[in-house]
Design an enzyme around this catalytic site. Sequence first.
Site, PDB file in Angstrom:
ATOM      1  CB  ALA A  57      -0.622  -0.144   1.485  1.00  0.00           C
ATOM      2  CB  ALA A  60      -0.388   1.898  -4.506  1.00  0.00           C
ATOM      3  CD  GLU A  61      -1.087   7.502   0.580  1.00  0.00           C
ATOM      4  OE1 GLU A  61      -1.542   8.544   0.791  1.00  0.00           O
ATOM      5  OE2 GLU A  61      -1.288   6.668   1.101  1.00  0.00           O
ATOM      6  CB  THR A  62       5.008   5.889  -2.865  1.00  0.00           C
ATOM      7  OG1 THR A  62       5.368   6.170  -1.445  1.00  0.00           O
ATOM      8  CG2 THR A  62       6.192   6.417  -3.152  1.00  0.00           C
ATOM      9  CB  SER A  65       1.226  10.455  -3.443  1.00  0.00           C
ATOM     10  OG  SER A  65       0.667  10.297  -3.088  1.00  0.00           O
TER      11      SER A  65
END
Length: 140
Positions: A57, A60-62, A65
């Site tokens: 996660a 993925a968020e990195t 973003s």
Amino acid sequence: MTKEEMLEVSKKMCQNTLMETLEIEFTEVGDDYVVAKMPVTPRVHQPDGVLHGGATAALAETVGSMASFVFLDTEHFYVRGIEITANHLKSISEGFVYAKARYLHKGRTTQLWDIRITDADENLISVVKLTTITLPKKKQ
């Protein structure tokens, strides 16, 4: 800014952050996507020796973003993640995982990212949806 310059900027942005701790590296910027990779080592394992869903996660968020940073007006807006959902489909215990973020929706205020996490053989490891929001920066 060129795609190569964006990759250089992303490396500098990741210094002394979670991304550096997880050894996340941006590898590609396309016309409508961003790719990053992360090594799968014991540092990102859960106790039974496979990739931890939280590390997935974070990857993925990195990448989502960073895609917002690349494709949105971050000179005048902040981008923040507001929701993330992940479906982990296959486990992996070594090698690298690759995250590719693409828009599903590019709204004025909110954006929805489709992020596919794969291994080196392009086997699907996880499917992630990330929702981001753009907030205006306060004028100085």
